[in-house]
Design a protein around this motif. Structure first.
Motif, PDB file in Angstrom:
ATOM      1  N   LEU A 155      -9.138 131.102   6.273  1.00  0.00           N
ATOM      2  CA  LEU A 155      -8.937 130.356   7.509  1.00  0.00           C
ATOM      3  C   LEU A 155      -9.089 128.855   7.257  1.00  0.00           C
ATOM      4  O   LEU A 155      -8.333 128.049   7.781  1.00  0.00           O
ATOM      5  CB  LEU A 155      -9.926 130.819   8.583  1.00  0.00           C
ATOM      6  N   ALA A 156     -10.037 128.480   6.435  1.00  0.00           N
ATOM      7  CA  ALA A 156     -10.242 127.062   6.125  1.00  0.00           C
ATOM      8  C   ALA A 156      -9.009 126.477   5.439  1.00  0.00           C
ATOM      9  O   ALA A 156      -8.596 125.352   5.737  1.00  0.00           O
ATOM     10  CB  ALA A 156     -11.474 126.888   5.244  1.00  0.00           C
ATOM     11  N   GLU A 157      -8.399 127.239   4.524  1.00  0.00           N
ATOM     12  CA  GLU A 157      -7.196 126.758   3.852  1.00  0.00           C
ATOM     13  C   GLU A 157      -6.034 126.625   4.841  1.00  0.00           C
ATOM     14  O   GLU A 157      -5.276 125.658   4.790  1.00  0.00           O
ATOM     15  CB  GLU A 157      -6.811 127.712   2.728  1.00  0.00           C
ATOM     16  N   LEU A 158      -5.914 127.594   5.732  1.00  0.00           N
ATOM     17  CA  LEU A 158      -4.860 127.546   6.739  1.00  0.00           C
ATOM     18  C   LEU A 158      -5.033 126.336   7.651  1.00  0.00           C
ATOM     19  O   LEU A 158      -4.073 125.613   7.934  1.00  0.00           O
ATOM     20  CB  LEU A 158      -4.866 128.829   7.572  1.00  0.00           C
ATOM     21  N   ARG A 159      -6.260 126.078   8.080  1.00  0.00           N
ATOM     22  CA  ARG A 159      -6.513 124.914   8.930  1.00  0.00           C
ATOM     23  C   ARG A 159      -6.215 123.624   8.178  1.00  0.00           C
ATOM     24  O   ARG A 159      -5.689 122.672   8.741  1.00  0.00           O
ATOM     25  CB  ARG A 159      -7.959 124.931   9.417  1.00  0.00           C
ATOM     26  N   GLY A 160      -6.530 123.586   6.905  1.00  0.00           N
ATOM     27  CA  GLY A 160      -6.239 122.400   6.091  1.00  0.00           C
ATOM     28  C   GLY A 160      -4.738 122.162   5.985  1.00  0.00           C
ATOM     29  O   GLY A 160      -4.263 121.037   6.105  1.00  0.00           O
ATOM     30  N   ASP A 161      -3.981 123.253   5.771  1.00  0.00           N
ATOM     31  CA  ASP A 161      -2.527 123.125   5.713  1.00  0.00           C
ATOM     32  C   ASP A 161      -1.980 122.602   7.036  1.00  0.00           C
ATOM     33  O   ASP A 161      -1.102 121.741   7.061  1.00  0.00           O
ATOM     34  CB  ASP A 161      -1.879 124.471   5.392  1.00  0.00           C
ATOM     35  N   CYS A 162      -2.491 123.120   8.146  1.00  0.00           N
ATOM     36  CA  CYS A 162      -2.035 122.671   9.466  1.00  0.00           C
ATOM     37  C   CYS A 162      -2.359 121.191   9.677  1.00  0.00           C
ATOM     38  O   CYS A 162      -1.538 120.445  10.200  1.00  0.00           O
ATOM     39  CB  CYS A 162      -2.674 123.513  10.570  1.00  0.00           C
ATOM     40  N   ALA A 163      -3.552 120.777   9.255  1.00  0.00           N
ATOM     41  CA  ALA A 163      -3.951 119.382   9.419  1.00  0.00           C
ATOM     42  C   ALA A 163      -3.040 118.460   8.605  1.00  0.00           C
ATOM     43  O   ALA A 163      -2.694 117.371   9.050  1.00  0.00           O
ATOM     44  CB  ALA A 163      -5.407 119.197   8.994  1.00  0.00           C
ATOM     45  N   ARG A 164      -2.626 118.910   7.425  1.00  0.00           N
ATOM     46  CA  ARG A 164      -1.725 118.090   6.602  1.00  0.00           C
ATOM     47  C   ARG A 164      -0.316 118.043   7.190  1.00  0.00           C
ATOM     48  O   ARG A 164       0.394 117.063   7.030  1.00  0.00           O
ATOM     49  CB  ARG A 164      -1.685 118.637   5.171  1.00  0.00           C
ATOM     50  N   MET A 165       0.095 119.083   7.887  1.00  0.00           N
ATOM     51  CA  MET A 165       1.438 119.129   8.464  1.00  0.00           C
ATOM     52  C   MET A 165       1.519 118.411   9.807  1.00  0.00           C
ATOM     53  O   MET A 165       2.591 117.947  10.196  1.00  0.00           O
ATOM     54  CB  MET A 165       1.887 120.575   8.658  1.00  0.00           C
ATOM     55  N   ALA A 166       0.411 118.289  10.526  1.00  0.00           N
ATOM     56  CA  ALA A 166       0.415 117.717  11.872  1.00  0.00           C
ATOM     57  C   ALA A 166       1.114 116.365  11.963  1.00  0.00           C
ATOM     58  O   ALA A 166       1.881 116.137  12.899  1.00  0.00           O
ATOM     59  CB  ALA A 166      -1.010 117.640  12.411  1.00  0.00           C
ATOM     60  N   PRO A 167       0.899 115.443  11.029  1.00  0.00           N
ATOM     61  CA  PRO A 167       1.593 114.153  11.133  1.00  0.00           C
ATOM     62  C   PRO A 167       3.117 114.269  11.051  1.00  0.00           C
ATOM     63  O   PRO A 167       3.832 113.368  11.474  1.00  0.00           O
ATOM     64  CB  PRO A 167       1.049 113.350   9.951  1.00  0.00           C
ATOM     65  N   HIS A 168       3.630 115.365  10.540  1.00  0.00           N
ATOM     66  CA  HIS A 168       5.075 115.540  10.395  1.00  0.00           C
ATOM     67  C   HIS A 168       5.724 116.138  11.646  1.00  0.00           C
ATOM     68  O   HIS A 168       6.938 116.160  11.754  1.00  0.00           O
ATOM     69  CB  HIS A 168       5.381 116.434   9.189  1.00  0.00           C
ATOM     70  N   TRP A 169       4.908 116.665  12.559  1.00  0.00           N
ATOM     71  CA  TRP A 169       5.447 117.298  13.762  1.00  0.00           C
ATOM     72  C   TRP A 169       5.798 116.233  14.786  1.00  0.00           C
ATOM     73  O   TRP A 169       5.037 115.320  15.054  1.00  0.00           O
ATOM     74  CB  TRP A 169       4.451 118.281  14.352  1.00  0.00           C
ATOM     75  N   VAL A 170       6.942 116.370  15.367  1.00  0.00           N
ATOM     76  CA  VAL A 170       7.411 115.425  16.380  1.00  0.00           C
ATOM     77  C   VAL A 170       6.995 115.933  17.752  1.00  0.00           C
ATOM     78  O   VAL A 170       7.229 117.083  18.097  1.00  0.00           O
ATOM     79  CB  VAL A 170       8.946 115.282  16.322  1.00  0.00           C
ATOM     80  N   VAL A 171       6.367 115.063  18.518  1.00  0.00           N
ATOM     81  CA  VAL A 171       5.952 115.409  19.875  1.00  0.00           C
ATOM     82  C   VAL A 171       6.865 114.654  20.835  1.00  0.00           C
ATOM     83  O   VAL A 171       6.905 113.428  20.814  1.00  0.00           O
ATOM     84  CB  VAL A 171       4.478 115.020  20.126  1.00  0.00           C
ATOM     85  N   PRO A 172       7.608 115.388  21.667  1.00  0.00           N
ATOM     86  CA  PRO A 172       8.496 114.686  22.594  1.00  0.00           C
ATOM     87  C   PRO A 172       7.707 113.900  23.625  1.00  0.00           C
ATOM     88  O   PRO A 172       6.602 114.281  24.002  1.00  0.00           O
ATOM     89  CB  PRO A 172       9.289 115.813  23.256  1.00  0.00           C
ATOM     90  N   ALA A 173       8.282 112.793  24.060  1.00  0.00           N
ATOM     91  CA  ALA A 173       7.628 111.975  25.081  1.00  0.00           C
ATOM     92  C   ALA A 173       7.590 112.743  26.393  1.00  0.00           C
ATOM     93  O   ALA A 173       8.532 113.458  26.735  1.00  0.00           O
ATOM     94  CB  ALA A 173       8.397 110.675  25.262  1.00  0.00           C
ATOM     95  N   LYS A 174       6.492 112.605  27.109  1.00  0.00           N
ATOM     96  CA  LYS A 174       6.375 113.278  28.396  1.00  0.00           C
ATOM     97  C   LYS A 174       7.179 112.519  29.434  1.00  0.00           C
ATOM     98  O   LYS A 174       7.164 111.292  29.473  1.00  0.00           O
ATOM     99  CB  LYS A 174       4.917 113.345  28.845  1.00  0.00           C
ATOM    100  N   THR A 175       7.883 113.264  30.235  1.00  0.00           N
ATOM    101  CA  THR A 175       8.637 112.653  31.313  1.00  0.00           C
ATOM    102  C   THR A 175       8.139 113.235  32.631  1.00  0.00           C
ATOM    103  O   THR A 175       7.827 114.418  32.719  1.00  0.00           O
ATOM    104  CB  THR A 175      10.148 112.921  31.173  1.00  0.00           C
ATOM    105  N   ALA A 176       8.065 112.396  33.619  1.00  0.00           N
ATOM    106  CA  ALA A 176       7.614 112.844  34.933  1.00  0.00           C
ATOM    107  C   ALA A 176       8.737 113.638  35.592  1.00  0.00           C
ATOM    108  O   ALA A 176       9.911 113.282  35.480  1.00  0.00           O
ATOM    109  CB  ALA A 176       7.231 111.649  35.793  1.00  0.00           C
ATOM    110  N   ALA A 177       8.354 114.707  36.255  1.00  0.00           N
ATOM    111  CA  ALA A 177       9.349 115.503  36.967  1.00  0.00           C
ATOM    112  C   ALA A 177       9.868 114.718  38.164  1.00  0.00           C
ATOM    113  O   ALA A 177       9.102 114.078  38.882  1.00  0.00           O
ATOM    114  CB  ALA A 177       8.722 116.804  37.427  1.00  0.00           C
ATOM    115  N   LYS A 178      11.169 114.749  38.338  1.00  0.00           N
ATOM    116  CA  LYS A 178      11.774 114.042  39.454  1.00  0.00           C
ATOM    117  C   LYS A 178      11.786 114.960  40.668  1.00  0.00           C
ATOM    118  O   LYS A 178      12.054 116.150  40.550  1.00  0.00           O
ATOM    119  CB  LYS A 178      13.198 113.627  39.100  1.00  0.00           C
ATOM    120  N   PRO A 179      11.523 114.405  41.840  1.00  0.00           N
ATOM    121  CA  PRO A 179      11.552 115.246  43.034  1.00  0.00           C
ATOM    122  C   PRO A 179      12.976 115.749  43.314  1.00  0.00           C
ATOM    123  O   PRO A 179      13.954 115.083  42.988  1.00  0.00           O
ATOM    124  CB  PRO A 179      11.081 114.333  44.157  1.00  0.00           C
ATOM    125  N   VAL A 180      13.033 116.923  43.879  1.00  0.00           N
ATOM    126  CA  VAL A 180      14.317 117.522  44.222  1.00  0.00           C
ATOM    127  C   VAL A 180      14.568 117.312  45.702  1.00  0.00           C
ATOM    128  O   VAL A 180      13.685 117.511  46.533  1.00  0.00           O
ATOM    129  CB  VAL A 180      14.300 119.030  43.898  1.00  0.00           C
TER     130      VAL A 180
END
Length: 65
Positions: free
Chosen positions: A14-39
């Motif tokens: 589990l420690a190795e898996l968490r380490g791999d995830c921590a190293r990959m996190a900077p490579h993941w793209v997080v989309p910008a949050k957009t506010a929902a428009k009223p309908v």
């Protein structure tokens, strides 16, 4: 004789898996949050609310009186 391949347990801890995830996190793209428009109410159709539910919501001050 059978040539069956027996899968072996993962050797990653589990420690190795968490380490791999921590190293990959900077490579993941997080989309910008957009506010929902009223309908517009005119675009909402086909919604049916039972009278008992409508009365309950109408009685709740959070939803306006």
């Amino acid at each position: 004789m059978s040539n069956t391949i027996v899968p072996r347990e993962s050797e990653m801890s589990l420690a190795e898996l968490r380490g791999d995830c921590a190293r990959m996190a900077p490579h993941w793209v997080v989309p910008a949050k957009t506010a929902a428009k009223p309908v517009e109410p005119s675009r909402i159709n086909g919604v049916t609310v039972p009278p008992s539910s409508a009365r309950m919501i109408d009685a709740m001050s959070d939803y306006g009186d």
